[in-house]
Design an enzyme around this catalytic site. Structure first.
Site, PDB file in Angstrom:
ATOM      1  N   GLY A 261       1.188   7.062   6.254  1.00  0.00           N
ATOM      2  CA  GLY A 261       2.021   5.924   6.666  1.00  0.00           C
ATOM      3  C   GLY A 261       1.277   4.836   7.413  1.00  0.00           C
ATOM      4  O   GLY A 261       1.894   3.970   8.021  1.00  0.00           O
TER       5      GLY A 261
ATOM      6  N   ALA B  24      -3.431   0.218   0.953  1.00  0.00           N
ATOM      7  CA  ALA B  24      -3.443  -1.256   0.971  1.00  0.00           C
ATOM      8  C   ALA B  24      -4.732  -1.762   1.610  1.00  0.00           C
ATOM      9  O   ALA B  24      -5.332  -2.745   1.149  1.00  0.00           O
ATOM     10  CB  ALA B  24      -2.224  -1.773   1.733  1.00  0.00           C
ATOM     11  N   ALA B  25      -5.196  -1.079   2.659  1.00  0.00           N
ATOM     12  CA  ALA B  25      -6.405  -1.539   3.346  1.00  0.00           C
ATOM     13  C   ALA B  25      -7.639  -1.376   2.465  1.00  0.00           C
ATOM     14  O   ALA B  25      -8.506  -2.258   2.420  1.00  0.00           O
ATOM     15  CB  ALA B  25      -6.582  -0.766   4.653  1.00  0.00           C
TER      16      ALA B  25
ATOM     17  N   ASP C 112       3.464  -3.622   3.148  1.00  0.00           N
ATOM     18  CA  ASP C 112       2.123  -3.101   3.462  1.00  0.00           C
ATOM     19  C   ASP C 112       1.038  -4.124   3.122  1.00  0.00           C
ATOM     20  O   ASP C 112       0.175  -4.426   3.955  1.00  0.00           O
ATOM     21  CB  ASP C 112       1.857  -1.806   2.675  1.00  0.00           C
ATOM     22  CG  ASP C 112       2.543  -0.599   3.287  1.00  0.00           C
ATOM     23  OD1 ASP C 112       3.467  -0.797   4.098  1.00  0.00           O
ATOM     24  OD2 ASP C 112       2.163   0.535   2.948  1.00  0.00           O
TER      25      ASP C 112
HETATM   26  O1  PMV Z   1       4.297   5.088   3.740  1.00  0.00           O
HETATM   27  P1  PMV Z   1       3.901   3.688   3.938  1.00  0.00           P
HETATM   28  O2  PMV Z   1       3.282   3.443   5.232  1.00  0.00           O
HETATM   29  O3  PMV Z   1       3.148   3.089   2.830  1.00  0.00           O
HETATM   30  O4  PMV Z   1       5.241   2.839   4.125  1.00  0.00           O
HETATM   31  C1  PMV Z   1       6.081   2.543   3.094  1.00  0.00           C
HETATM   32  C2  PMV Z   1       7.240   1.774   3.608  1.00  0.00           C
HETATM   33  C3  PMV Z   1       8.483   1.945   2.766  1.00  0.00           C
HETATM   34  O5  PMV Z   1       9.461   1.084   3.317  1.00  0.00           O
HETATM   35  C4  PMV Z   1       8.999   3.384   2.833  1.00  0.00           C
HETATM   36  C5  PMV Z   1       8.238   1.599   1.320  1.00  0.00           C
HETATM   37  C6  PMV Z   1       8.003   0.119   1.081  1.00  0.00           C
HETATM   38  O6  PMV Z   1       7.487  -0.193   0.017  1.00  0.00           O
HETATM   39  O7  PMV Z   1       8.365  -0.723   1.912  1.00  0.00           O
END
Ligand code: PMV
Length: 310
Positions: free
Chosen positions: A102, A107-108, A149
């Protein structure tokens, strides 16, 4: 030319999951944990080596890249954007952002790689273009990403984000002292997002109401961040966590860390990101920070990070 580029991790403060359905969310960059890309001139073809990732090396040419591989897709989309198919060299990626927890690792890595390729081509890629490329790659990781992200990681600024709307950056007037506590459990955002979708399809009215409540919390939180109402901000984080629990994206381990942080004296705490595993974020003040850290370690935190946002 030898050069390097990087991009930060991120934490979602408010609104994950609901953001996929168009409600607002707030995220901050974590500039102290980064993905870095080191470029070296070598002979053709362009090779990307990422020893910290599950698929450690890809070679990219005009025809032979695999669009289902995140590194290859990032490289190909960037080369397409720059019209730079004849790039040669080696890019080595190193990341200190935990994977599948999370904190925006995927993305980074994409953002750092895109920037590195642009540098190799002796050009720069505007953040808005890079963000679009990273968004395309995020689809491989997440299926239907909201775009939060790529936005926060590429722009490296706190954002108030609403899907498909213009980005709004927010000013943090009172620094936010945040502890991140990792459950050590890797989890796939794609699965949690799909389960929320099934819940929404089964119980549309109730789930939509929960999304709206999360959106209202994110709007209140923005005001708190912009006015320095830190105690209220903490309460909103905890309220957001309870709503995420009712969407079934929390877990026993995440709940345990949230409870421990609150008992330790945090102003508020919640899971952050896709959930099921990954990280809890706790908002603390200077007085409570050490107690909260102790409580989080005793409750089973695997890795503890601390950051001051703003
Ligand atoms: O798991 P992460 O940190 O990539 O967060 C995703 C966030 C969500 O809201 C669950 C999905 C999104 O695309 O926004």
């Amino acid at each position: 030319m030898n050069s390097q580029a990087s991009a930060p991790g991120k934490a979602i403060l408010f609104g994950e999951h609901a953001v996929v359905y168009g409600v607002p969310a707030i995220a901050i960059p974590l500039s102290s944990i980064r993905a870095r890309a080191y470029c070296k001139d070598t002979a053709h073809p362009l090779t990307v080596i990422a020893e910290d990732l599950p698929r450690p090396a890809v070679t990219i040419g005009a025809e032979n890249f695999d669009r289902s591989d995140p590194l290859a897709l990032t490289a190909a989309l960037t080369m397409e954007h720059l019209n730079a198919w004849n790039l040669a060299g080696e890019i080595r990626i190193r990341s200190d952002i935990p994977i599948a927890s999370g904190l925006g690792s995927g993305a980074a890595v994409s953002a750092a790689l895109g920037r590195a390729i642009a540098r190799m081509h002796n050009s720069d890629i505007p953040d808005c273009e890079l963000s679009k490329i990273v968004f395309e790659v995020e689809k491989l990781h997440h299926g239907t990403p909201s775009g939060i992200d790529n936005t926060v990681v590429v722009h490296e600024k706190p954002v108030y984000f609403v899907k498909d709307e213009a980005i709004e950056f927010i000013r943090i007037v009172e620094p936010l002292h945040i502890i991140l506590a990792d459950t050590g459990i890797a989890s796939l955002t794609r699965d949690a997002v799909a389960d929320v979708r099934s819940l929404y399809e089964r119980e549309p009215a109730h789930t939509a109401k929960q999304f709206d409540e999360i959106g209202a919390i994110a709007n209140d939180a923005r005001v708190c961040i912009e006015t320095g109402a830190i105690a209220r901000l903490g309460e909103l984080m905890t309220a957001n966590h309870h709503l995420l629990r009712s969407l079934y994206v929390s877990s026993a381990e995440l709940d345990k860390l949230v409870d421990a942080a609150l008992i330790g004296g945090a102003l508020g705490a919640k899971m952050s990101g896709g959930g099921r595993g990954g990280n809890v974020i706790a908002l603390v003040n200077d007085r409570s920070a050490n107690c909260v850290k102790d409580a989080l370690i005793k409750a089973g935190t695997k890795v503890l990070l601390e950051t001051i946002a703003g």
